[in-house]
Design a protein around this motif. Structure first.
Motif, mmCIF file in Angstrom:
data_model
loop_
_atom_site.group_PDB
_atom_site.id
_atom_site.type_symbol
_atom_site.label_atom_id
_atom_site.label_comp_id
_atom_site.label_asym_id
_atom_site.label_seq_id
_atom_site.Cartn_x
_atom_site.Cartn_y
_atom_site.Cartn_z
ATOM 1 N N GLY A 118 0.804 -1.216 0.000
ATOM 2 C CA GLY A 118 0.000 0.000 0.000
ATOM 3 C C GLY A 118 0.835 1.262 0.000
ATOM 4 N N PRO A 119 0.178 2.415 0.168
ATOM 5 C CA PRO A 119 0.887 3.701 0.148
ATOM 6 C C PRO A 119 1.797 3.868 1.360
ATOM 7 C CG PRO A 119 -1.418 4.007 0.731
ATOM 8 C CD PRO A 119 -1.276 2.582 0.306
ATOM 9 N N GLU A 151 7.035 -10.833 -3.929
ATOM 10 C CA GLU A 151 7.871 -10.064 -2.999
ATOM 11 C C GLU A 151 8.979 -9.347 -3.770
ATOM 12 O OE1 GLU A 151 9.820 -10.460 1.458
ATOM 13 O OE2 GLU A 151 9.287 -12.263 0.340
ATOM 14 N N VAL A 152 8.769 -8.071 -4.051
ATOM 15 C CA VAL A 152 9.702 -7.311 -4.885
ATOM 16 C C VAL A 152 10.816 -6.658 -4.074
ATOM 17 C CG1 VAL A 152 7.986 -6.910 -6.672
ATOM 18 C CG2 VAL A 152 8.217 -5.265 -4.799
ATOM 19 N N ALA A 153 10.658 -6.579 -2.767
ATOM 20 C CA ALA A 153 11.675 -6.104 -1.835
ATOM 21 C C ALA A 153 11.318 -6.736 -0.488
ATOM 22 C CB ALA A 153 11.682 -4.581 -1.751
ATOM 23 N N PRO A 154 12.257 -6.819 0.449
ATOM 24 C CA PRO A 154 11.936 -7.464 1.733
ATOM 25 C C PRO A 154 10.694 -6.866 2.389
ATOM 26 C CG PRO A 154 14.296 -7.098 1.562
ATOM 27 C CD PRO A 154 13.676 -6.405 0.379
ATOM 28 N N THR A 160 -0.261 -9.417 -8.580
ATOM 29 C CA THR A 160 -0.404 -10.098 -9.878
ATOM 30 C C THR A 160 -1.855 -10.506 -10.119
ATOM 31 O OG1 THR A 160 0.059 -12.308 -8.982
ATOM 32 C CG2 THR A 160 1.953 -11.006 -9.736
ATOM 33 N N ILE A 161 -2.790 -9.830 -9.467
ATOM 34 C CA ILE A 161 -4.182 -10.279 -9.509
ATOM 35 C C ILE A 161 -4.729 -10.355 -10.931
ATOM 36 C CG2 ILE A 161 -5.064 -7.940 -9.059
ATOM 37 C CD1 ILE A 161 -7.319 -9.277 -7.408
ATOM 38 N N TYR A 162 -4.455 -9.340 -11.773
ATOM 39 C CA TYR A 162 -4.969 -9.381 -13.137
ATOM 40 C C TYR A 162 -4.082 -10.206 -14.052
ATOM 41 C CZ TYR A 162 -8.512 -6.019 -11.799
ATOM 42 O OH TYR A 162 -9.581 -5.410 -11.189
ATOM 43 N N PRO A 221 0.978 -5.479 -16.206
ATOM 44 C CA PRO A 221 1.119 -4.032 -15.978
ATOM 45 C C PRO A 221 -0.119 -3.358 -15.393
ATOM 46 C CG PRO A 221 2.096 -4.633 -18.095
ATOM 47 C CD PRO A 221 1.345 -5.837 -17.603
ATOM 48 N N GLU A 222 -1.280 -4.003 -15.483
ATOM 49 C CA GLU A 222 -2.502 -3.408 -14.952
ATOM 50 C C GLU A 222 -2.432 -3.184 -13.451
ATOM 51 O OE1 GLU A 222 -6.171 -5.224 -16.350
ATOM 52 O OE2 GLU A 222 -5.111 -6.009 -18.100
ATOM 53 N N THR A 223 -1.576 -3.928 -12.771
ATOM 54 C CA THR A 223 -1.417 -3.741 -11.327
ATOM 55 C C THR A 223 0.017 -3.359 -10.968
ATOM 56 O OG1 THR A 223 -1.251 -6.161 -11.154
ATOM 57 C CG2 THR A 223 -3.344 -5.163 -10.542
ATOM 58 N N GLY A 224 0.719 -2.752 -11.913
ATOM 59 C CA GLY A 224 2.000 -2.139 -11.584
ATOM 60 C C GLY A 224 3.232 -2.995 -11.738
ATOM 61 N N VAL A 225 3.102 -4.174 -12.342
ATOM 62 C CA VAL A 225 4.284 -4.998 -12.627
ATOM 63 C C VAL A 225 4.578 -4.846 -14.108
ATOM 64 C CG1 VAL A 225 5.337 -7.279 -12.472
ATOM 65 C CG2 VAL A 225 3.574 -6.613 -10.822
ATOM 66 N N SER A 226 5.579 -4.051 -14.437
ATOM 67 C CA SER A 226 5.851 -3.729 -15.833
ATOM 68 C C SER A 226 6.482 -4.907 -16.561
ATOM 69 C CB SER A 226 6.803 -2.531 -15.918
ATOM 70 O OG SER A 226 8.094 -2.890 -15.463
ATOM 71 N N HIS A 227 6.423 -4.852 -17.886
ATOM 72 C CA HIS A 227 7.088 -5.888 -18.678
ATOM 73 C C HIS A 227 8.590 -5.864 -18.438
ATOM 74 C CE1 HIS A 227 3.456 -5.930 -21.627
ATOM 75 N NE2 HIS A 227 3.288 -6.764 -20.634
ATOM 76 N N GLU A 228 9.142 -4.685 -18.227
ATOM 77 C CA GLU A 228 10.571 -4.580 -17.915
ATOM 78 C C GLU A 228 10.894 -5.291 -16.607
ATOM 79 O OE1 GLU A 228 13.989 -1.107 -17.285
ATOM 80 O OE2 GLU A 228 11.865 -0.570 -17.447
ATOM 81 N N ASP A 229 10.008 -5.098 -15.597
ATOM 82 C CA ASP A 229 10.178 -5.792 -14.323
ATOM 83 C C ASP A 229 10.176 -7.299 -14.525
ATOM 84 O OD1 ASP A 229 10.270 -3.464 -12.821
ATOM 85 O OD2 ASP A 229 8.130 -3.502 -12.327
ATOM 86 N N MET A 230 9.177 -7.783 -15.262
ATOM 87 C CA MET A 230 9.049 -9.232 -15.436
ATOM 88 C C MET A 230 10.223 -9.819 -16.212
ATOM 89 S SD MET A 230 5.041 -10.152 -15.839
ATOM 90 C CE MET A 230 4.722 -8.974 -17.138
#
Length: 377
Positions: A118-119, A151-154, A160-162, A221-230
């Motif tokens: 979250g924020p 888990e992208v950081a500790p 990845t819902i969508y 990417p719809e929930t903030g995981v970019s193709h670059e990230d993946m």
């Protein structure tokens, strides 16, 4: 509601006419979506507020309430960039500071173990200010947990819902570390989370063939995981978090993920049998989401699934006008709350999207109540 949503909107925010998509948490198709998503909706509302002449102070943190004779008469704040301090007196004060998910000291030991996505601003400041005035609270032990985090950081997650929807529209399945399916992949988030927490390591994995991976990749990417990230995660090939692995065979991808390969092979064969029979005899996955067998040829992919949360379900108690009440049931004069800060609206969990609806509705109710109290309505 009709099978197609009308073209609705409020203060210029548009709702997409669609076929009421099948979203987790709902037993029937009754969800509606904002055009360009909730982020665009929030951006538009900020523009509307600015154009209506409201003075908005950004990067300015409220430090305390001003209280005289037991009544709230304003706030003190400081500009985080310049250090300028403000003393703002007001006839009515509305707290809309969100939750406390990013403040581990306010979470139960169980919730402290859940990945947060979250924020950064959800540190419980408004809740603590209200408690300082004797505010009654409820359900502070609960947070809205989802079963589809990476888990992208500790301790930090992305959703990845969508992406999962894209995989399950093909032949993606959920398995545990033993290589076995444990749930209907199209069940509600709550009904996926509960058996997931009972898995030996408290998590699950999305197993995908190539077409399922393409569906996953397209929607991530719809929930903030970019193709670059993946691409980066997949290039790490399980050597660092989050776990994204690829293998030419089921045995290879299972070994990289630490999953029982023999069981996974048997699970794939069993699932394909269900597809042929047009019936999931184990978990009741709807047949419309079982149109394709898992490919007999690789490559195959596995992505971790860990519980995540952003929204805290507990908070202050209010009366019907969203005036905050004390432990003795009396209102705190002039102090109101809206949004996530108000506790117990939906119990210990919430349907997908319902928190956005509550934020909008409670904000309007509180504003109307304040206007009426000031004789301006």
């Amino acid at each position: 509601m009709n099978s197609r949503a009308p073209s609705l909107g409020f203060v210029g925010v548009k709702i997409v006419p669609n076929n009421l998509p099948f979203l987790a948490e709902y037993s029937h198709r009754r969800a509606v979506e904002f055009q360009s998503g909730a982020g665009k909706m929030a951006e538009h509302l900020r523009q509307v507020i600015g154009s209506n002449g409201a003075k908005v102070l950004y990067n300015t943190k409220v430090g305390e309430l001003i209280v005289e004779n037991g009544a709230v008469v304003g706030i003190k704040a400081v500009d985080a960039n310049s250090g300028v301090t403000y003393t703002i007196r007001a006839k009515k004060t509305l707290l809309t500071t969100g939750g406390y998910g990013n403040n581990k000291s306010m979470l139960t030991p169980e919730m402290q173990k859940v990945l947060y996505y979250g924020p950064v601003s959800s540190t419980g400041d408004g809740l603590k200010m209200a408690q300082g005035q004797g505010a009654k609270t409820q359900l502070l032990q609960y947070g809205k947990r989802y079963p589809n985090g990476i888990e992208v950081a500790p301790g930090k997650a992305k959703s990845t819902i969508y992406a999962n929807v894209g995989a399950f529209d093909q032949a993606g399945i959920l398995v545990n570390v033993e290589g076995n399916r444990f749930v209907n992949e199209k069940a509600s988030n709550r009904h996926i989370l509960e058996p997931m927490l009972k898995n030996s390591n408290g998590q699950g994995y999305v197993f995908m063939d190539q077409k399922s991976w393409e569906g996953f990749y397209k929607r991530a990417p719809e929930t903030g995981v970019s193709h670059e990230d993946m691409d980066k995660y997949l290039a790490n090939d399980g050597k660092s978090a989050p776990l994204f692995v690829k293998g030419a065979t089921i045995e290879e991808v299972a070994k990289k993920a630490g999953i029982n390969a023999d069981n996974l092979k048997a699970t794939v064969a069993k699932y394909n049998g269900f597809v042929k029979a047009k019936k999931d005899a184990d978990f009741g996955r709807p047949v419309e989401y079982m149109k394709a067998e898992i490919s007999a040829e690789g490559p195959y992919y596995i992505v971790e699934q860990k519980p995540r949360f952003a929204t805290t379900m507990g908070g202050v108690c209010t009366d019907g006008h969203l005036n905050i009440i004390r432990e003795d049931g009396k209102v705190i004069p002039n102090l109101y709350a809206a949004g996530e800060l108000v506790g117990g609206v939906m119990g210990d969990d919430s349907p997908a999207g319902a928190n956005v609806g509550w934020a909008l509705t409670s904000g309007r109710v509180a504003a109307d109540a304040i206007a009426e109290a000031l004789g301006k309505k």
